[in-house]
Design an enzyme around this catalytic site. Structure first.
Site, PDB file in Angstrom:
ATOM      1  N   VAL A 112       0.859   0.426  -2.999  1.00  0.00           N
ATOM      2  CA  VAL A 112       0.204  -0.255  -4.114  1.00  0.00           C
ATOM      3  C   VAL A 112      -1.080  -0.945  -3.638  1.00  0.00           C
ATOM      4  O   VAL A 112      -2.096  -0.932  -4.342  1.00  0.00           O
ATOM      5  CB  VAL A 112       1.163  -1.244  -4.807  1.00  0.00           C
ATOM      6  CG1 VAL A 112       0.448  -2.037  -5.889  1.00  0.00           C
ATOM      7  CG2 VAL A 112       2.357  -0.494  -5.394  1.00  0.00           C
TER       8      VAL A 112
ATOM      9  N   ALA B 274      -3.726   1.711  -3.193  1.00  0.00           N
ATOM     10  CA  ALA B 274      -4.100   2.211  -4.520  1.00  0.00           C
ATOM     11  C   ALA B 274      -5.004   1.207  -5.237  1.00  0.00           C
ATOM     12  O   ALA B 274      -6.021   1.589  -5.839  1.00  0.00           O
ATOM     13  CB  ALA B 274      -2.845   2.497  -5.352  1.00  0.00           C
ATOM     14  N   GLU B 275      -4.655  -0.063  -5.169  1.00  0.00           N
ATOM     15  CA  GLU B 275      -5.488  -1.074  -5.814  1.00  0.00           C
ATOM     16  C   GLU B 275      -6.848  -1.163  -5.137  1.00  0.00           C
ATOM     17  O   GLU B 275      -7.869  -1.351  -5.798  1.00  0.00           O
ATOM     18  CB  GLU B 275      -4.806  -2.440  -5.810  1.00  0.00           C
ATOM     19  CG  GLU B 275      -5.652  -3.483  -6.505  1.00  0.00           C
ATOM     20  CD  GLU B 275      -4.863  -4.617  -7.101  1.00  0.00           C
ATOM     21  OE1 GLU B 275      -5.518  -5.561  -7.553  1.00  0.00           O
ATOM     22  OE2 GLU B 275      -3.623  -4.561  -7.127  1.00  0.00           O
ATOM     23  N   SER B 276      -6.874  -1.015  -3.843  1.00  0.00           N
ATOM     24  CA  SER B 276      -8.144  -1.075  -3.119  1.00  0.00           C
ATOM     25  C   SER B 276      -9.093   0.035  -3.547  1.00  0.00           C
ATOM     26  O   SER B 276     -10.251  -0.230  -3.881  1.00  0.00           O
ATOM     27  CB  SER B 276      -7.902  -1.011  -1.612  1.00  0.00           C
ATOM     28  OG  SER B 276      -7.208  -2.153  -1.178  1.00  0.00           O
TER      29      SER B 276
ATOM     30  N   SER C   3     -10.126  -0.395  -7.266  1.00  0.00           N
ATOM     31  CA  SER C   3     -11.004  -1.546  -7.461  1.00  0.00           C
ATOM     32  C   SER C   3     -12.400  -1.296  -6.912  1.00  0.00           C
ATOM     33  O   SER C   3     -13.393  -1.735  -7.495  1.00  0.00           O
ATOM     34  CB  SER C   3     -10.406  -2.791  -6.803  1.00  0.00           C
ATOM     35  OG  SER C   3      -9.217  -3.162  -7.453  1.00  0.00           O
TER      36      SER C   3
END
Length: 127
Positions: free
Chosen positions: A48, A51-53, A56
């Site tokens: 996660v 994935a967020e990195s 974003s």
């Protein structure tokens, strides 16, 4: 520039390296070692984080100068485990609007097998 922005962040502590970055596509790698749960498998939360990195970063690029991206939603489905090596996350833009950006993120192991699929939506804001 992206490397400088990562100094002292969670991305740096997890060993995340950006390979490619544009509003349409972001690719990054992360070592499994150091990011495992007690059973020796890549921690689901590490999936996660990467994935967020990547989502974003793509959203921040899409937002453009004088604007920024804020995460609204993220979800992940874990398909298989990784015990060693490197995982690669590829974020592909699903929608790039004036106020929202959404990405599909595919995470694969060293053999190119999908280990996780995530989706992230970011709000694009003025500073």
């Amino acid at each position: 520039m992206l490397r400088d922005m990562s100094r002292g962040t969670l991305d740096e502590r997890m060993g995340i390296e950006i390979v490619e970055a544009s509003a349409e596509r972001v690719v990054a790698t992360m070592p499994v070692e150091g990011n495992t749960q007690p059973y020796g498998l890549l921690h689901g939360g590490a999936n996660v984080v990467i994935a967020e990195s990547v989502g974003s970063i793509g959203a921040a690029i899409a937002a453009g100068p004088g604007r920024y991206a804020v995460g609204l939603d993220i979800n992940a489905t874990h398909h298989r485990s990784a015990r060693s090596g490197i995982v690669t996350a590829t974020a592909t833009a699903l929608s790039l609007g004036r106020t929202l950006a959404a990405y599909d993120v595919v995470i694969t192991d060293d053999q190119g097998r999908r280990t996780c699929t995530a989706r992230i939506t970011c709000m694009l804001r003025d500073q």
